[in-house]
Write a protein that holds these residues in place. Structure first.
Motif, PDB file in Angstrom:
ATOM      1  N   ARG A  11       0.822  -1.217   0.000  1.00 12.19           N
ATOM      2  CA  ARG A  11       0.000   0.000   0.000  1.00 12.19           C
ATOM      3  C   ARG A  11       0.854   1.265   0.000  1.00 12.19           C
ATOM      4  N   ARG A  12       2.097   1.162   0.418  1.00 18.02           N
ATOM      5  CA  ARG A  12       2.978   2.335   0.451  1.00 18.02           C
ATOM      6  C   ARG A  12       3.531   2.682  -0.933  1.00 18.02           C
ATOM      7  N   ILE A  13       3.397   1.779  -1.880  1.00 20.12           N
ATOM      8  CA  ILE A  13       3.880   2.079  -3.230  1.00 20.12           C
ATOM      9  C   ILE A  13       2.944   3.102  -3.866  1.00 20.12           C
ATOM     10  N   PRO A  14       3.456   4.239  -4.330  1.00 22.24           N
ATOM     11  CA  PRO A  14       2.576   5.269  -4.909  1.00 22.24           C
ATOM     12  C   PRO A  14       1.937   4.796  -6.207  1.00 22.24           C
ATOM     13  N   LYS A  15       0.888   5.514  -6.631  1.00 24.54           N
ATOM     14  CA  LYS A  15       0.174   5.154  -7.856  1.00 24.54           C
ATOM     15  C   LYS A  15       1.091   5.164  -9.072  1.00 24.54           C
ATOM     16  N   THR A  16       2.121   5.979  -9.022  1.00 20.06           N
ATOM     17  CA  THR A  16       3.050   6.066 -10.151  1.00 20.06           C
ATOM     18  C   THR A  16       4.102   4.957 -10.121  1.00 20.06           C
ATOM     19  N   GLY A  17       4.079   4.148  -9.073  1.00 17.01           N
ATOM     20  CA  GLY A  17       5.076   3.099  -8.936  1.00 17.01           C
ATOM     21  C   GLY A  17       4.719   1.828  -9.684  1.00 17.01           C
ATOM     22  N   VAL A  18       5.514   0.811  -9.462  1.00 14.28           N
ATOM     23  CA  VAL A  18       5.318  -0.490 -10.119  1.00 14.28           C
ATOM     24  C   VAL A  18       5.550  -1.597  -9.099  1.00 14.28           C
ATOM     25  N   LEU A  19       4.702  -2.614  -9.123  1.00 18.28           N
ATOM     26  CA  LEU A  19       4.899  -3.810  -8.310  1.00 18.28           C
ATOM     27  C   LEU A  19       5.074  -5.007  -9.228  1.00 18.28           C
ATOM     28  N   VAL A  20       6.219  -5.656  -9.136  1.00 19.16           N
ATOM     29  CA  VAL A  20       6.451  -6.903  -9.866  1.00 19.16           C
ATOM     30  C   VAL A  20       6.193  -8.045  -8.897  1.00 19.16           C
ATOM     31  N   ALA A  21       5.250  -8.931  -9.232  1.00 14.01           N
ATOM     32  CA  ALA A  21       4.778  -9.928  -8.277  1.00 14.01           C
ATOM     33  C   ALA A  21       4.781 -11.330  -8.885  1.00 14.01           C
ATOM     34  N   VAL A  28       0.628 -14.249  -2.786  1.00 13.57           N
ATOM     35  CA  VAL A  28       1.120 -13.060  -3.489  1.00 13.57           C
ATOM     36  C   VAL A  28      -0.017 -12.417  -4.277  1.00 13.57           C
ATOM     37  N   ARG A  29      -0.865 -13.230  -4.893  1.00 11.24           N
ATOM     38  CA  ARG A  29      -2.000 -12.671  -5.646  1.00 11.24           C
ATOM     39  C   ARG A  29      -2.927 -11.885  -4.731  1.00 11.24           C
ATOM     40  N   VAL A  30      -3.163 -12.402  -3.533  1.00 14.23           N
ATOM     41  CA  VAL A  30      -4.021 -11.699  -2.570  1.00 14.23           C
ATOM     42  C   VAL A  30      -3.385 -10.373  -2.168  1.00 14.23           C
ATOM     43  N   ILE A  31      -2.094 -10.406  -1.887  1.00  8.33           N
ATOM     44  CA  ILE A  31      -1.386  -9.202  -1.464  1.00  8.33           C
ATOM     45  C   ILE A  31      -1.370  -8.156  -2.577  1.00  8.33           C
ATOM     46  N   ALA A  32      -1.162  -8.609  -3.819  1.00  4.50           N
ATOM     47  CA  ALA A  32      -1.072  -7.687  -4.951  1.00  4.50           C
ATOM     48  C   ALA A  32      -2.373  -6.935  -5.199  1.00  4.50           C
ATOM     49  N   LYS A  33      -3.489  -7.496  -4.756  1.00  5.25           N
ATOM     50  CA  LYS A  33      -4.790  -6.846  -4.987  1.00  5.25           C
ATOM     51  C   LYS A  33      -4.911  -5.513  -4.251  1.00  5.25           C
ATOM     52  N   VAL A  34      -4.144  -5.300  -3.198  1.00  4.15           N
ATOM     53  CA  VAL A  34      -4.259  -4.043  -2.444  1.00  4.15           C
ATOM     54  C   VAL A  34      -3.407  -2.938  -3.058  1.00  4.15           C
ATOM     55  N   ALA A  35      -2.637  -3.261  -4.085  1.00  3.58           N
ATOM     56  CA  ALA A  35      -1.746  -2.264  -4.686  1.00  3.58           C
ATOM     57  C   ALA A  35      -2.530  -1.175  -5.408  1.00  3.58           C
TER      58      ALA A  35
END
Length: 297
Positions: A11-21, A28-35
């Motif tokens: 959740r701390r990753i800003p909207k302009t950021g990127v999450l590679v999962a 991991v899929r569950v966690i990635a949903k909150v991004a």
């Protein structure tokens, strides 16, 4: 509670950021949903096997994740792939310490059951016919108690497991489990484990019982291995002096601010080089300006 920590981080990753999962993993899929940011998934189906100098399927996945991020940042994927092919690995991650009397000695920081399993998978793939002898010291009584059954299953690919006394965390004031409990749990899963409480005992045992072609893996996040080095050198086993070091590699270490033996990486970090997406350039940040804290970075 386990996934909640990662969800807070994502959740701390800003909207302009990127999450590679790694989206093959259901957690991991569950966690990635909150991004809030863009999520780039990868898994076994889109992992291209690359020629790496470091073994293990997990390192192939790591390489894929790196290249996905490189692509997202608009950098050269071919150049990054060439760099990965030359990467020698990080300290205390399946690190070859040396060779003595025909015995190979590796060191690994693995102190969680999944890490141990992945490390042993890499070791067995690299040495399919050699005898793998693991010297393991569990780190903290609370972790050992909570993951006791998982630790019991983690050493299936080892031919022998030598268990040291548990290395206590500085924040613990009560002992809820013993090294003997860990030995019992491992043996209940059909593996061969034995208790050798101190490093001196381990050094004496290994110096008197080894065969050419053995692979010894010292595993864990706890004890200082200086005494093993001293004993080995005294017995003519030169070449493993690097066991006296603690993790100091770039990557996760500064972020997690790894510490051991009364010191922390933040205390000796001079500077870091980071890629500034806004400036589209690499910048150098002085160590004191990084604001690292023990497990709070």
């Amino acid at each position: 509670a386990y996934t909640a920590v990662f969800e807070r981080f994502v959740r701390r990753i800003p909207k302009t950021g990127v999450l590679v999962a790694f989206t093959d993993d259901p957690q991991v899929r569950v966690i990635a949903k909150v991004a809030r940011c863009r999520v780039i998934g990868y898994g076994r189906k889109n992992t291209t096997t690359r020629r790496l100098k470091i073994p293990g399927e997990h390192n192939q996945w790591n390489a894929t994740a790196v290249l996905k991020m490189i692509e997202a940042l608009g950098l050269s994927v071919p150049a990054a792939a060439r760099a990965l092919s030359r990467f020698q690995g990080a300290k205390r991650r399946f690190e070859l310490i040396g060779q003595a009397q025909g015995v190979l000695i590796y060191d690994d920081y693995a102190h969680h059951p999944v890490e141990i399993q992945k490390m042993l998978q890499a070791a067995r793939a690299k040495f399919p016919t050699k005898r793998l002898r693991v010297v393991f010291q569990s780190h903290s009584y609370s972790r050992t108690q909570a993951l006791l059954a998982d630790f019991g299953r983690a050493f299936g690919l080892a031919d022998e497991v030598i268990i040291l006394d548990i290395f206590s965390s500085a924040r613990e004031d009560r002992r809820t489990v013993t090294a003997d409990d860990l030995v019992t749990e491992i043996n209940q899963h059909g593996h061969r484990a034995a208790y050798r409480g101190t490093i001196e005992e381990v050094a004496t045992y290994l110096a008197g019982d080894y065969h050419r072609g053995d692979v010894i893996l010292t595993v864990g996040a706890g004890e200082n291995w200086d005494k093993v080095v001293e004993r080995a050198v005294a017995d003519g086993w030169s070449g493993i002096e690097a066991l006296s070091l603690i993790p100091g590699n770039a990557g996760a270490t500064p972020v997690q601010n790894v510490g051991a033996y009364g010191s922390e990486i933040a205390n000796v970090l001079v500077s870091i080089e980071a890629y500034d997406r806004g400036k589209k350039a690499f910048v150098t940040i002085a160590g004191p300006d990084c604001g690292f804290g023990y497990r709070t970075s």
